[in-house]
Design an enzyme around this catalytic site. Structure first.
Site, mmCIF file in Angstrom:
data_model
loop_
_atom_site.group_PDB
_atom_site.id
_atom_site.type_symbol
_atom_site.label_atom_id
_atom_site.label_comp_id
_atom_site.label_asym_id
_atom_site.label_seq_id
_atom_site.Cartn_x
_atom_site.Cartn_y
_atom_site.Cartn_z
ATOM 1 C CE LYS A 158 -4.218 -2.047 1.621
ATOM 2 N NZ LYS A 158 -3.819 -3.469 1.712
HETATM 3 C C1 LIG Z 1 -4.500 -4.566 1.106
HETATM 4 C C2 LIG Z 1 -3.730 -5.832 1.034
HETATM 5 C C3 LIG Z 1 -4.085 -6.869 0.138
HETATM 6 C C4 LIG Z 1 -5.305 -6.807 -0.743
HETATM 7 O O1 LIG Z 1 -5.180 -5.902 -1.805
HETATM 8 P P1 LIG Z 1 -6.466 -5.346 -2.572
HETATM 9 O O2 LIG Z 1 -5.996 -4.258 -3.458
HETATM 10 O O3 LIG Z 1 -7.387 -4.834 -1.470
HETATM 11 O O4 LIG Z 1 -7.082 -6.480 -3.308
HETATM 12 C C5 LIG Z 1 -3.269 -7.992 0.084
HETATM 13 N N1 LIG Z 1 -2.186 -8.118 0.883
HETATM 14 C C6 LIG Z 1 -1.819 -7.157 1.766
HETATM 15 C C7 LIG Z 1 -0.632 -7.369 2.619
HETATM 16 C C8 LIG Z 1 -2.563 -5.977 1.866
HETATM 17 O O5 LIG Z 1 -2.197 -5.017 2.752
#
Ligand SMILES: *Cc1c(COP(=O)(O)O)cnc(C)c1O
Length: 462
Positions: free
Chosen positions: A111
């Protein structure tokens, strides 16, 4: 480039306005009017370009004339200078597949790739408009810390992040509360993540309050977040394949459908992706959607991969818009129906098209742990539980002669308990976590009450 809403009541707005708007004012999600194309020659050129250069080549196709090139370049470079790896998102070959490491940012999850950019875009646009913003968010862990790191110390922005007191992992809590910049306000609420989301809805629903305090959101509905994530699909291709006559497959651990939707857009832009593998944990609404045309909401179950414990995927509407041939009227009707029945069923013809775009697999806790164990014993590499879900599905769908790239969405140290359960030893601590227990913390414990949160915001707003 102009932007439109999936629901058809907002159109012809600029990239900058789309970033500031976040959720479209008609309740829909914003998308570019046209998907820009990257031709074979450009794709070949990426092989000798850096991450930041590729990012500029991709992002500038979506921003049109909104920024002078040098300024956009500077924003991008600043956003990825905070990553601890020189290649930003390196690709490593392990155990017959490729791992795209997206966890070298300040909070050790993918993120950061999007929220570092979004924080710098907000800073730039607020200065340009001589405005300010109070960001209010609720988190179950990863998004909150990445958002805090995206805007810490920035002028014109205060950020208020609510997390459920005692219900996020110790590392996630420390990552948030040890950021003591004056513009960061951590609120531990006596309640659950759902209480946090309810408060967000109620506060943003008070339009007068929202305007008075220039409230902004950081959840995954902002198109700039998706855009930042398109870049690493191209980057991975440039490092693994290089030349445009080759094909590549990706496996994506999925929760809110943001990351994999970025892969879908990369493919529409001309990246030669063969298979896009959608991998879920037991919260498998999206897997059922792909494999059975069944998009019906179940109860959220807790798993080893908490960032994917999601039932309603906020980015799903963007894909649905294309699936319904960009027909906003039909999309509105479909979403209205979903709001009442909490389910959607799709015809055979539409299911065929979904199957052309994605393959999907649900990976349960047993298989996730086994994948972490097997991977570690065969090559010594430690997977975090989210990544392991993707790797398991990726191996299942791997084809001869086509590289399979699995997105590594978090550093294993973020989910140490699951790692220890799988491989019998704790993961190595990266530098950024060393000594974190000793750092000063700042956090306010409050009741999960909308009036209390509003008063707190009013007192501390910029
Ligand atoms: C947010 C997240 C996901 C999922 O990603 P999306 O874009 O919501 O599908 C997967 N793994 C981790 C570690 C995350 O923080």
């Amino acid at each position: 480039m102009r932007y439109i809403s999936t629901r058809g009541q907002v159109d012809n707005i600029s990239f900058k306005d789309a970033v500031m708007m976040g959720l479209a004012t008609d309740g829909g999600l914003l998308l570019p009017e046209k998907i820009p194309l990257i031709d074979a020659q450009q794709l070949d050129a990426f092989a000798s370009m850096s991450y930041a250069q590729i990012a500029f080549a991709i992002i500038s196709r979506f921003t049109g004339d909104d920024f002078p090139a040098a300024e956009l370049r500077a924003i991008i470079e600043r956003s990825y200078a905070s990553f601890t790896h020189a290649q930003v998102t390196p690709v490593v070959a392990k155990d017959g597949i490729h791992i795209l490491e997206l966890f070298h940012g300040p909070t050790l999850a993918f993120k950061d790739v999007a929220l570092q950019l979004l924080g710098n875009l907000f800073e730039y646009l607020l200065a340009e408009r001589d405005s300010k913003m109070n960001i209010l968010g609720a988190t179950s862990g990863d998004t909150g810390s990445a958002a805090i790191y995206g805007v810490r110390g920035k002028e014109r922005i205060n950020i208020f992040i609510m997390h459920p007191h005692g219900k996020v992992s110790p590392i996630q809590e420390m990552q948030m509360t040890t950021v003591t910049d004056a513009n960061v306000f951590n609120l531990a609420i006596r309640g659950t993540f759902d209480d946090g989301q309810r408060i967000i809805k109620e506060v943003f629903g008070d339009l007068e309050f929202k305007e008075r305090y220039h409230l902004g959101a950081i959840n995954s509905i902002n198109f700039a977040r998706v855009l930042a994530q398109i870049v690493y699909y191209f980057y991975a291709f440039s490092r693994v394949c290089g030349s445009s006559d080759k094909q590549i497959d990706f496996a994506v651990p999925t929760g809110n459908f943001g990351d994999i939707f970025a892969g879908y857009l990369a493919k529409q832009m001309g990246l030669p992706i063969g298979r896009l593998v959608l991998a879920t944990n037991e919260n498998n609404i999206l897997e059922r959607f792909v494999n059975a045309g069944d998009y019906s909401v179940g109860a959220v179950v807790e798993t080893l991969s908490p960032s994917m414990d999601i039932q309603i995927a906020s980015n799903f509407e963007r894909y649905l818009f294309y699936l319904l041939d960009r027909d906003s009227t039909r999309l509105r009707r479909t979403m209205d129906e979903f709001a009442v029945t909490h389910r959607l069923d799709f015809s055979t013809a539409i299911r065929q098209r979904i199957g052309d775009d994605f393959v999907a697999m649900c990976v349960d806790t047993q298989h996730t742990l086994a994948q972490m164990r097997d991977f570690h014993s065969s090559c010594g590499y430690v997977l975090d539980p989210h990544t392991a879900v993707g790797v398991h599905a990726g191996k299942h769908f791997q084809r001869d002669g086509v590289p399979m790239v699995c997105l590594a969405t978090a550093h294993p140290a973020k989910f140490a308990a699951a790692v220890e359960q799988a491989i019998g030893q704790p993961p190595q601590q990266p530098q950024s976590l060393q000594g974190i227990e000793q750092r000063p913390r700042r956090c306010q414990l409050v009741d999960a009450d909308t009036t209390i949160i509003k008063n707190y915001l009013a007192e501390n707003a910029i």
